[in-house]
Design an enzyme around this catalytic site. Structure first.
Site, PDB file in Angstrom:
ATOM      1  N   GLY A  45       0.834  -1.195   0.000  1.00 58.41           N
ATOM      2  CA  GLY A  45       0.000   0.000   0.000  1.00 58.41           C
ATOM      3  C   GLY A  45       0.866   1.242   0.000  1.00 58.41           C
ATOM      4  O   GLY A  45       2.020   1.195   0.455  1.00 58.41           O
ATOM      5  N   GLN A  50       2.987  10.118   1.129  1.00 60.23           N
ATOM      6  CA  GLN A  50       4.290   9.445   1.241  1.00 60.23           C
ATOM      7  C   GLN A  50       5.224   9.804   0.088  1.00 60.23           C
ATOM      8  O   GLN A  50       6.431   9.578   0.170  1.00 60.23           O
ATOM      9  CB  GLN A  50       4.116   7.920   1.298  1.00 60.23           C
ATOM     10  N   CYS A  92       5.847  -0.158   7.237  1.00 59.08           N
ATOM     11  CA  CYS A  92       5.479   0.981   6.395  1.00 59.08           C
ATOM     12  C   CYS A  92       6.681   1.369   5.556  1.00 59.08           C
ATOM     13  O   CYS A  92       7.805   1.386   6.076  1.00 59.08           O
ATOM     14  CB  CYS A  92       5.046   2.147   7.277  1.00 59.08           C
ATOM     15  N   LEU A  93       6.440   1.672   4.284  1.00 65.83           N
ATOM     16  CA  LEU A  93       7.561   2.053   3.414  1.00 65.83           C
ATOM     17  C   LEU A  93       8.230   3.344   3.881  1.00 65.83           C
ATOM     18  O   LEU A  93       9.381   3.594   3.560  1.00 65.83           O
ATOM     19  CB  LEU A  93       7.076   2.196   1.963  1.00 65.83           C
ATOM     20  N   HIS A 134      -4.508   1.602   7.559  1.00 66.35           N
ATOM     21  CA  HIS A 134      -3.139   2.124   7.580  1.00 66.35           C
ATOM     22  C   HIS A 134      -2.981   3.259   6.547  1.00 66.35           C
ATOM     23  O   HIS A 134      -2.438   4.321   6.860  1.00 66.35           O
ATOM     24  CB  HIS A 134      -2.176   0.962   7.295  1.00 66.35           C
ATOM     25  N   GLU A 135      -3.481   3.033   5.315  1.00 64.81           N
ATOM     26  CA  GLU A 135      -3.297   4.029   4.252  1.00 64.81           C
ATOM     27  C   GLU A 135      -4.168   5.265   4.481  1.00 64.81           C
ATOM     28  O   GLU A 135      -3.731   6.389   4.224  1.00 64.81           O
ATOM     29  CB  GLU A 135      -3.580   3.418   2.873  1.00 64.81           C
ATOM     30  N   HIS A 138      -2.535   7.603   6.807  1.00 69.04           N
ATOM     31  CA  HIS A 138      -1.514   8.447   6.175  1.00 69.04           C
ATOM     32  C   HIS A 138      -2.123   9.761   5.673  1.00 69.04           C
ATOM     33  O   HIS A 138      -1.487  10.807   5.730  1.00 69.04           O
ATOM     34  CB  HIS A 138      -0.876   7.728   4.976  1.00 69.04           C
TER      35      HIS A 138
HETATM   36 NI    NI Z   1       2.541   3.262   5.538  1.00 69.35          NI
END
Ligand code: NI
Length: 168
Positions: A45, A50, A92-93, A134-135, A138
């Protein structure tokens, strides 16, 4: 185009994203970039903030490696119903080399627009429900580490500071 992913503690990650008012070619390009960047990472995701774009667009693909890709593009996603509890490990990236268990709803119903402006409803559970939560977090400037207990968060921050010093 593959874009660079902002890394914690970049303050851009803490900003709230604005709703998309009109789905333009720029929004479609943003979604394409998000998908390309997510698959390249690889991740399951990615949210627009991000890559430094503060618009409410996310991409998710929780299909297994041996399955065909199942890309979800969600514009202005909203959780309209949530129930149950789950406590699974997340990463998380934007928070590399760190994972921790997070309390989430086990099932969520999400409404969002696709890139043609058509509204879709997803009734989700398991990994997809966690990915949506989660997304969408963000988009509100919330990272999964913000859900940790104060003690765990302090340990995480100490580790992150140390990692930042090492790469300096
Ligand atoms: Ni994330």
């Amino acid at each position: 185009m593959i874009r660079s992913i902002l890394i914690y503690p970049n303050p851009e990650l803490k900003k709230k994203s604005a709703p998309v008012t009109v789905i333009t070619d720029a929004v479609r390009e943003l979604a394409r970039d998000l998908a390309e960047t997510m698959y390249d990472a690889p991740g399951i995701g990615l949210a627009a903030p991000q890559i430094g774009v503060h618009q409410r667009v996310i991409v998710i693909d929780v299909s297994a490696k041996d399955e065909p890709p199942q890309l979800i593009v969600a514009v202005n996603p909203v959780i309209v119903h949530a129930e149950g509890e789950t406590y699974e490990e997340e990463g998380c990236l934007s928070v590399p080399k760190y994972a921790a268990n997070v309390h989430r709803h086990a099932r969520v119903v999400v409404k969002a627009l696709d890139l043609d402006g058509v509204e879709h409803t997803w009734r989700t559970d398991d990994l997809l429900a966690i990915a949506f939560q989660h997304e969408i977090d963000h988009l509100d400037g919330i990272l999964f580490v913000d859900h940790l207990s104060p003690l765990k968060r302090e340990l995480f921050q100490r580790k992150a500071r140390k990692a930042a010093e090492e790469t300096r």
